[in-house]
Design an enzyme around this catalytic site. Structure first.
Site, mmCIF file in Angstrom:
data_model
loop_
_atom_site.group_PDB
_atom_site.id
_atom_site.type_symbol
_atom_site.label_atom_id
_atom_site.label_comp_id
_atom_site.label_asym_id
_atom_site.label_seq_id
_atom_site.Cartn_x
_atom_site.Cartn_y
_atom_site.Cartn_z
ATOM 1 N NE ARG A 73 -41.847 13.723 -5.081
ATOM 2 C CZ ARG A 73 -42.672 14.294 -5.941
ATOM 3 N NH1 ARG A 73 -42.213 14.679 -7.118
ATOM 4 N NH2 ARG A 73 -43.935 14.502 -5.640
ATOM 5 C CB ILE A 119 -41.430 12.174 3.844
ATOM 6 C CG1 ILE A 119 -41.990 13.564 4.205
ATOM 7 C CG2 ILE A 119 -41.352 11.287 5.092
ATOM 8 C CD1 ILE A 119 -43.438 13.555 4.670
ATOM 9 C CB ALA A 169 -45.515 5.092 -2.029
ATOM 10 N N GLY A 170 -47.263 7.846 -1.357
ATOM 11 C CA GLY A 170 -48.617 8.382 -1.213
ATOM 12 C C GLY A 170 -48.844 9.472 -2.229
ATOM 13 C CE LYS A 207 -60.528 19.337 -9.721
ATOM 14 N NZ LYS A 207 -60.292 20.727 -9.961
ATOM 15 C CG LEU A 211 -67.904 13.917 -2.202
ATOM 16 C CD1 LEU A 211 -66.859 12.865 -2.511
ATOM 17 C CD2 LEU A 211 -68.580 13.608 -0.862
ATOM 18 C CG ASN A 222 -57.511 19.546 4.754
ATOM 19 O OD1 ASN A 222 -58.054 20.609 5.062
ATOM 20 N ND2 ASN A 222 -56.291 19.494 4.268
ATOM 21 C CE1 TYR A 267 -52.533 12.143 1.189
ATOM 22 C CE2 TYR A 267 -53.400 13.490 2.983
ATOM 23 C CZ TYR A 267 -52.330 12.864 2.352
ATOM 24 O OH TYR A 267 -51.065 12.957 2.894
ATOM 25 C CB THR A 310 -42.198 17.405 0.898
ATOM 26 O OG1 THR A 310 -43.627 17.425 0.813
ATOM 27 C CG2 THR A 310 -41.755 16.777 2.198
HETATM 28 P P1 NAD Z 1 -43.887 13.210 -2.371
HETATM 29 O O1 NAD Z 1 -44.952 13.387 -3.392
HETATM 30 O O2 NAD Z 1 -42.734 14.158 -2.374
HETATM 31 O O3 NAD Z 1 -43.304 11.715 -2.445
HETATM 32 C C1 NAD Z 1 -44.134 10.584 -2.593
HETATM 33 C C2 NAD Z 1 -43.356 9.502 -3.314
HETATM 34 O O4 NAD Z 1 -44.224 8.363 -3.489
HETATM 35 C C3 NAD Z 1 -42.907 9.943 -4.710
HETATM 36 O O5 NAD Z 1 -41.538 9.671 -4.892
HETATM 37 C C4 NAD Z 1 -43.774 9.104 -5.636
HETATM 38 O O6 NAD Z 1 -43.150 8.804 -6.876
HETATM 39 C C5 NAD Z 1 -44.007 7.849 -4.778
HETATM 40 N N1 NAD Z 1 -45.169 7.106 -5.286
HETATM 41 C C6 NAD Z 1 -46.384 7.606 -5.618
HETATM 42 N N2 NAD Z 1 -47.174 6.635 -6.117
HETATM 43 C C7 NAD Z 1 -46.452 5.487 -6.103
HETATM 44 C C8 NAD Z 1 -46.719 4.154 -6.500
HETATM 45 N N3 NAD Z 1 -47.889 3.816 -7.054
HETATM 46 N N4 NAD Z 1 -45.746 3.220 -6.360
HETATM 47 C C9 NAD Z 1 -44.546 3.558 -5.812
HETATM 48 N N5 NAD Z 1 -44.243 4.816 -5.409
HETATM 49 C C10 NAD Z 1 -45.177 5.774 -5.563
HETATM 50 O O7 NAD Z 1 -44.640 13.202 -0.978
HETATM 51 P P2 NAD Z 1 -44.111 13.494 0.517
HETATM 52 O O8 NAD Z 1 -44.558 14.844 0.902
HETATM 53 O O9 NAD Z 1 -42.701 13.111 0.671
HETATM 54 O O10 NAD Z 1 -45.064 12.463 1.319
HETATM 55 C C11 NAD Z 1 -44.672 11.151 1.701
HETATM 56 C C12 NAD Z 1 -45.801 10.525 2.479
HETATM 57 O O11 NAD Z 1 -46.135 11.341 3.609
HETATM 58 C C13 NAD Z 1 -47.111 10.361 1.681
HETATM 59 O O12 NAD Z 1 -47.732 9.155 2.044
HETATM 60 C C14 NAD Z 1 -47.932 11.543 2.141
HETATM 61 O O13 NAD Z 1 -49.310 11.305 2.001
HETATM 62 C C15 NAD Z 1 -47.525 11.637 3.600
HETATM 63 N N6 NAD Z 1 -47.744 12.956 4.198
HETATM 64 C C16 NAD Z 1 -47.035 14.042 3.773
HETATM 65 C C17 NAD Z 1 -47.267 15.266 4.387
HETATM 66 C C18 NAD Z 1 -46.510 16.505 4.000
HETATM 67 O O14 NAD Z 1 -46.753 17.558 4.596
HETATM 68 N N7 NAD Z 1 -45.577 16.458 3.061
HETATM 69 C C19 NAD Z 1 -48.231 15.387 5.394
HETATM 70 C C20 NAD Z 1 -48.934 14.256 5.777
HETATM 71 C C21 NAD Z 1 -48.670 13.042 5.180
#
Ligand code: NAD
Length: 444
Positions: free
Chosen positions: A213, A215, A285-286, A291, A293, A345, A351, A385
């Site tokens: 899902r 990004i 993946a992330g 919270k 600290l 942040n 994070y 997202t």
């Molecule tokens: P999201 O939560 O929609 O998608 C993250 C995906 O990672 C999910 O499908 C989840 O199931 C998968 N995942 C989580 N833990 C996992 C694990 N242990 N093993 C395998 N897969 C795992 O998030 P997103 O908004 O699409 O973000 C994608 C990346 O971009 C992340 O690393 C996030 O930190 C980074 N990011 C996003 C934004 C934003 O504005 N959306 C900004 C900065 C950075």
């Protein structure tokens, strides 16, 4: 995810009201469509005599079929070779070129300055003048209107022939949500021009983690569009969504939690057995567990560090290990950092530590990997997202608006930047962190 304010200001009454009240009217950004020209209109070139890049850039643009603009008109891009600026008194050349043209730049146009990395210059006066370019470009990016963006490209001496991939990215709609950023183009890389720039990843295998899902799904789609065979990975709980993405793009699905014991070995085994190795690894993946600290329990801390950083370290180490490493020669490792990892942040000590750690990983590992491999990171800002849809309303609205283009980015903006790093033409770009944030006010 819906940006209702942008939709409202794009309507006639909404646009009228926003104008009367002096409110921002976010320009709908132009995104790349297959078959699009690199530059959507004429390109005006400038720069003082004695620059290294004016000639190769002109030749390159002509070979790409770009129209070189004469005086007047409405250029799509203003490209300035500043490598001939060797002392601060010559900086006035920037003023004369851009002052005369900036107000005629087309909507979603590009301002591009080319310079020399100041840290490589031994002459102090020249180093001062070249460092000044960064302040100029970052400020110009904040002044540009109607979706136009600015880039500073610092080109090492010897890398003059390695510009095509980066200019294709900077001038085109692929960089719609990148502005005010500095990209370094090194002289030591292995650059292979793709036979077909519409499918630069033909014959390559790519792994995208977190691909079910957000990004990650769009990154997988974009790499497949560019010709890659994509292995889409996500946790077992996301199996149905993951399979849907893999089926849609003709890729394969791998259900795996990257934090489970021996996940790195299972992954390496899968890539070797089914694909004979891997060329592109996108660590997407992330998770967030926000919270402040004092209220953050150890579990929140540990899970975020483990998914976002430690798992990435383990997987890289495993894929690069041994006499016949799973990551092939000319490979690409692309990490997903965040502007929180640069600026910090509230509520995100865990994070931001994990995302800053990824920047450390990229910078430390890039010069060591060898074999034509590059290691880079994307640092997204506010991207629309499910992750950002969960942010409380007022913080979400501030995140969306507080950048030079007054809107959130789309997952495809991150995906296009990933595809740029993944290209065999981008071998001169290594150890870089590229912010895809519309020049967010947070951070550098
Ligand atoms: P999201 O939560 O929609 O998608 C993250 C995906 O990672 C999910 O499908 C989840 O199931 C998968 N995942 C989580 N833990 C996992 C694990 N242990 N093993 C395998 N897969 C795992 O998030 P997103 O908004 O699409 O973000 C994608 C990346 O971009 C992340 O690393 C996030 O930190 C980074 N990011 C996003 C934004 C934003 O504005 N959306 C900004 C900065 C950075």
């Amino acid at each position: 995810m819906a940006d209702r304010y942008q939709k409202f200001t794009a309507s006639a009454p909404g646009g009228f009201l926003a104008k009367r009240l002096g409110l921002p009217r976010p320009e709908p950004l132009r995104r790349h469509k297959p078959g699009d020209q690199v530059a959507a209109g004429p390109v005006a070139l400038g720069g003082p005599d004695g620059g290294r890049l004016g000639k190769p850039v002109r030749e390159l643009l002509e070979s790409l079929g770009a129209e070189i603009a004469g005086e007047g008109g409405r250029p799509h891009a203003l490209v300035f070779d500043a490598t001939g600026i060797t002392s601060s008194d010559k900086l006035v050349e920037l003023h004369s070129f851009f002052h005369a043209r900036i107000r005629s730049l087309a909507p979603c146009g590009r301002l591009v300055v080319l310079g020399t990395p100041p840290e490589l210059i031994t002459d102090v006066r020249e180093a001062v003048a070249q460092r000044a370019l960064e302040g100029f470009v970052r400020s110009a990016g904040k002044e540009l209107r109607r979706g136009a963006t600015a880039h500073l490209l610092l080109v090492e001496p010897g890398a003059e022939g390695s510009l095509e991939s980066v200019l294709r990215f900077a001038l085109s709609a692929r960089s719609a949500y990148v502005s005010g950023q500095v990209l370094r183009i090194g002289a030591g890389g292995t650059v292979t021009a793709p036979a077909d720039w519409e499918r630069p990843l033909d014959g390559k295998t790519a792994l995208v983690t977190g691909a079910s899902r957000g990004i990650g799904a769009v990154v997988a789609e974009t790499l497949a569009r560019d010709g890659a065979q994509v292995v889409c990975l996500d946790i077992p709980a996301q199996a149905a969504e993951l399979k849907a993405v893999a089926d849609r793009i003709g890729g394969t699905a791998l259900e795996l939690d990257i934090t489970e014991a021996a996940a790195d070995s299972r992954l390496a085994g899968h890539l070797s057995a089914h694909h004979g190795g891997v060329d592109i690894v996108v660590h997407n993946a992330g998770i967030t567990r926000d919270k402040t600290l004092g209220r953050m329990d150890a579990a929140r801390w540990e899970s975020v560090i483990n998914v976002n950083l430690a798992a990435v370290e383990r997987i890289n180490a495993r894929l690069l290990d041994g006499d016949a490493p799973v990551l092939r020669d000319g490979g690409r490792i692309i990490c997903t950092s965040s502007i929180s990892g640069i600026a910090g942040n509230v509520g995100q000590t865990n994070y931001a530590a994990s995302k800053a750690g990824l920047i450390g990983l990229v910078q430390a590992q890039a010069p060591l990997v060898g074999r034509g491999i590059t290691v880079n990171a994307i640092a997204p800002g506010f991207i629309e997202t499910q992750m950002t849809a969960a942010v409380p309303l007022f913080i979400r609205e501030a995140g969306r608006r507080m950048n030079s283009v007054n809107q959130g980015g789309q997952p495809v903006d991150v995906a296009e930047a990933v595809a740029f790093f993944a290209s065999p033409g981008s071998g001169a770009v290594n150890g870089q962190v590229l912010r895809v944030c519309g020049q967010a006010l947070l951070g550098a």
